[in-house]
Structure formats: structure tokens, C-alpha cells
Design a protein around this motif. Structure first.
Motif, PDB file in Angstrom:
ATOM      1  N   UNK A 114       0.810  -1.289   0.019  1.00 24.34           N
ATOM      2  CA  UNK A 114      -0.082   0.083  -0.069  1.00 24.34           C
ATOM      3  C   UNK A 114       0.905   1.271   0.137  1.00 24.34           C
ATOM      4  N   UNK A 115       1.757   1.274   0.962  1.00 28.45           N
ATOM      5  CA  UNK A 115       2.789   2.530   0.726  1.00 28.45           C
ATOM      6  C   UNK A 115       3.452   2.575  -0.728  1.00 28.45           C
ATOM      7  N   UNK A 116       3.982   1.492  -1.089  1.00 25.94           N
ATOM      8  CA  UNK A 116       4.645   1.532  -2.432  1.00 25.94           C
ATOM      9  C   UNK A 116       3.397   2.187  -3.344  1.00 25.94           C
ATOM     10  N   UNK A 117       2.508   1.740  -3.481  1.00 26.84           N
ATOM     11  CA  UNK A 117       1.213   2.184  -4.349  1.00 26.84           C
ATOM     12  C   UNK A 117       1.032   3.523  -4.317  1.00 26.84           C
ATOM     13  N   UNK A 118       1.026   3.956  -2.916  1.00 32.02           N
ATOM     14  CA  UNK A 118       0.756   5.451  -2.649  1.00 32.02           C
ATOM     15  C   UNK A 118       1.852   6.311  -3.386  1.00 32.02           C
ATOM     16  N   UNK A 119       2.831   6.010  -3.125  1.00 30.38           N
ATOM     17  CA  UNK A 119       4.312   6.735  -3.682  1.00 30.38           C
ATOM     18  C   UNK A 119       4.017   6.862  -5.261  1.00 30.38           C
ATOM     19  N   UNK A 120       3.784   5.609  -5.867  1.00 33.85           N
ATOM     20  CA  UNK A 120       3.474   5.811  -7.415  1.00 33.85           C
ATOM     21  C   UNK A 120       2.424   6.606  -7.708  1.00 33.85           C
ATOM     22  N   UNK A 121       1.260   6.524  -6.945  1.00 27.42           N
ATOM     23  CA  UNK A 121       0.136   7.472  -7.425  1.00 27.42           C
ATOM     24  C   UNK A 121       0.362   8.876  -7.043  1.00 27.42           C
ATOM     25  N   UNK A 122       1.012   9.129  -6.207  1.00 35.62           N
ATOM     26  CA  UNK A 122       1.512  10.467  -5.801  1.00 35.62           C
ATOM     27  C   UNK A 122       2.535  11.170  -6.909  1.00 35.62           C
ATOM     28  N   UNK A 123       3.517  10.391  -7.243  1.00 38.36           N
ATOM     29  CA  UNK A 123       4.666  11.036  -8.026  1.00 38.36           C
ATOM     30  C   UNK A 123       4.653  10.249  -9.346  1.00 38.36           C
ATOM     31  N   UNK A 124       4.090   9.182  -9.577  1.00 37.81           N
ATOM     32  CA  UNK A 124       4.096   8.731 -11.050  1.00 37.81           C
ATOM     33  C   UNK A 124       5.535   8.065 -10.966  1.00 37.81           C
ATOM     34  N   UNK A 125       5.845   7.397 -12.285  1.00 39.30           N
ATOM     35  CA  UNK A 125       7.099   6.865 -12.400  1.00 39.30           C
ATOM     36  C   UNK A 125       8.414   8.050 -12.719  1.00 39.30           C
ATOM     37  N   UNK A 126       7.766   8.985 -13.532  1.00 38.88           N
ATOM     38  CA  UNK A 126       8.737  10.263 -14.003  1.00 38.88           C
ATOM     39  C   UNK A 126       9.115  11.182 -12.605  1.00 38.88           C
ATOM     40  N   UNK A 127       7.960  11.133 -11.855  1.00 40.76           N
ATOM     41  CA  UNK A 127       8.110  12.065 -10.871  1.00 40.76           C
ATOM     42  C   UNK A 127       8.974  11.433  -9.734  1.00 40.76           C
ATOM     43  N   UNK A 128       8.789  10.084  -9.537  1.00 41.03           N
ATOM     44  CA  UNK A 128       9.614   9.357  -8.745  1.00 41.03           C
ATOM     45  C   UNK A 128      11.197   9.434  -9.108  1.00 41.03           C
ATOM     46  N   UNK A 129      11.591   9.222 -10.227  1.00 41.83           N
ATOM     47  CA  UNK A 129      12.682   9.372 -10.766  1.00 41.83           C
ATOM     48  C   UNK A 129      13.394  10.564 -10.588  1.00 41.83           C
ATOM     49  N   UNK A 130      12.678  11.793 -10.773  1.00 44.83           N
ATOM     50  CA  UNK A 130      12.911  13.030 -10.895  1.00 44.83           C
ATOM     51  C   UNK A 130      13.504  13.368  -9.208  1.00 44.83           C
ATOM     52  N   UNK A 131      12.654  12.999  -8.240  1.00 43.69           N
ATOM     53  CA  UNK A 131      12.936  13.039  -6.901  1.00 43.69           C
ATOM     54  C   UNK A 131      14.147  12.094  -6.261  1.00 43.69           C
ATOM     55  N   UNK A 132      13.966  10.890  -6.955  1.00 41.16           N
ATOM     56  CA  UNK A 132      14.917  10.009  -6.236  1.00 41.16           C
ATOM     57  C   UNK A 132      16.051   9.680  -7.086  1.00 41.16           C
ATOM     58  N   UNK A 133      16.320  10.365  -8.025  1.00 47.54           N
ATOM     59  CA  UNK A 133      17.633  10.445  -8.842  1.00 47.54           C
ATOM     60  C   UNK A 133      18.096   9.249  -9.408  1.00 47.54           C
ATOM     61  N   UNK A 134      18.778   8.559  -8.616  1.00 51.75           N
ATOM     62  CA  UNK A 134      19.835   7.442  -8.936  1.00 51.75           C
ATOM     63  C   UNK A 134      18.847   6.122  -9.241  1.00 51.75           C
ATOM     64  N   UNK A 135      17.462   6.138  -8.933  1.00 45.18           N
ATOM     65  CA  UNK A 135      16.920   4.783  -9.093  1.00 45.18           C
ATOM     66  C   UNK A 135      15.591   5.028  -9.451  1.00 45.18           C
ATOM     67  N   UNK A 136      15.075   4.345 -10.554  1.00 42.83           N
ATOM     68  CA  UNK A 136      13.804   4.163 -10.841  1.00 42.83           C
ATOM     69  C   UNK A 136      12.821   3.624  -9.802  1.00 42.83           C
ATOM     70  N   UNK A 137      11.594   4.014 -10.025  1.00 42.65           N
ATOM     71  CA  UNK A 137      10.493   3.377  -9.130  1.00 42.65           C
ATOM     72  C   UNK A 137      10.658   1.833  -9.366  1.00 42.65           C
TER      73      UNK A 137
END
Length: 155
Positions: A114-137
């Protein structure tokens, strides 16, 4: 005891993770130097598959948090340990215990998913990569955990 996990990105290269099991709670941080969410998903999947000892490491410049998952039948013993150095190879006994609790294994796994899905729903794949930098979702790890939970018989 029921489990609840909230994982949130808090800026470029940083995340916070709140873990609640029953009445016990711990908050830990993670830096993009590691792949914390991916490790947590993987360790949880391993616990579901019956691996006796699974670990997820959260790098926290300069320290490290270590999630230790030990399945015990339909339950899982969850320990969150803090170490003063990143990528610490020290034994678990050397870590400071931030949380130690037992949860239903399935409930814990569902909380992680559920936590992982919430992160994906909030940021999407591109937003996650933009924030997390070194790693893809960690989409594959999330899907693997989801399939394992849907699959029926688990240890």
C-alpha cells in the motif's frame, strides 16, 4: 498486531518512512544513495516466501537503518535497527533498536504494498525518478509483491 507504513519522498533524494505496528511506531529517513523502497519491497517478498531472515537497508547519510524481517509462521518479527555508519557490516546486535514488534505477515506485506502504491500514485514513474534521482520506481518489485499476495498460499 496490525501494521501501517507510510513512505514519502520529501525532496530531491530524501524519503521518510513511518512504520507502525500495533501501538509501536518508528520514523526513519532514507537517502537516494540506496534504493530503500525497492529493498523494503524485496525483503517483504522474501519474508512472504519463507526466507528466514530478510533485510532492507535505508541509507541515511552518514548512518543506516536496517529493517530485519523474520517470519514466524503467519507472523513476522519486524526490527528496525540504527547504525552510525552507512553500508554498515556490523552485526544486528550492534544496532540501536528503533522498533521491535510482531505483525501478521500478510498484514505487514499489504502495508508495504500500500505504501509503494501510494508513492506511485502521488509521484508517477517520472516524478519518482526526478525526486529519487539514482533509481527508478521499483515497479517490478511492487508487482512481484502484489502477485505473491494474490497468489494464495504463503508461508
Amino acid at each position: 498486531m496490525p501494521a501501517r507504513i507510510e513512505y514519502r519522498l520529501i525532496g530531491a533524494g530524501w524519503a521518510m518512512c513511518d512504520v507502525t505496528v500495533g501501538d509501536l511506531q518508528a520514523t526513519v529517513s532514507a537517502s537516494y544513495l540506496g534504493d530503500a523502497l525497492n529493498e523494503l519491497l524485496g525483503a517483504t517478498l522474501n519474508a512472504l516466501k519463507g526466507t528466514r531472515y530478510s533485510v532492507a537497508r535505508f541509507c541515511d547519510e552518514p548512518g543506516e537503518y536496517r529493517f530485519v524481517l523474520v517470519p514466524e509462521g503467519a507472523f513476522v518479527r519486524v526490527q528496525i535497527l540504527e547504525f552510525s555508519e552507512i553500508w554498515s557490516d556490523e552485526p544486528d546486535d550492534f544496532g540501536e533498536v528503533k522498533l521491535e514488534a510482531t505483525s501478521g505477515l500478510r498484514e505487514f506485506a499489504e502495508a508495504v504494498l500500500s505504501a509503494a502504491r501510494e508513492v506511485l500514485n502521488t509521484h508517477g514513474l517520472e516524478g519518482y525518478k526526478e525526486n529519487w534521482r539514482k533509481h527508478d520506481f521499483p515497479l517490478e518489485a511492487m508487482n512481484n509483491l502484489s502477485r505473491a499476495l494474490r497468489g494464495g498460499t504463503l508461508h
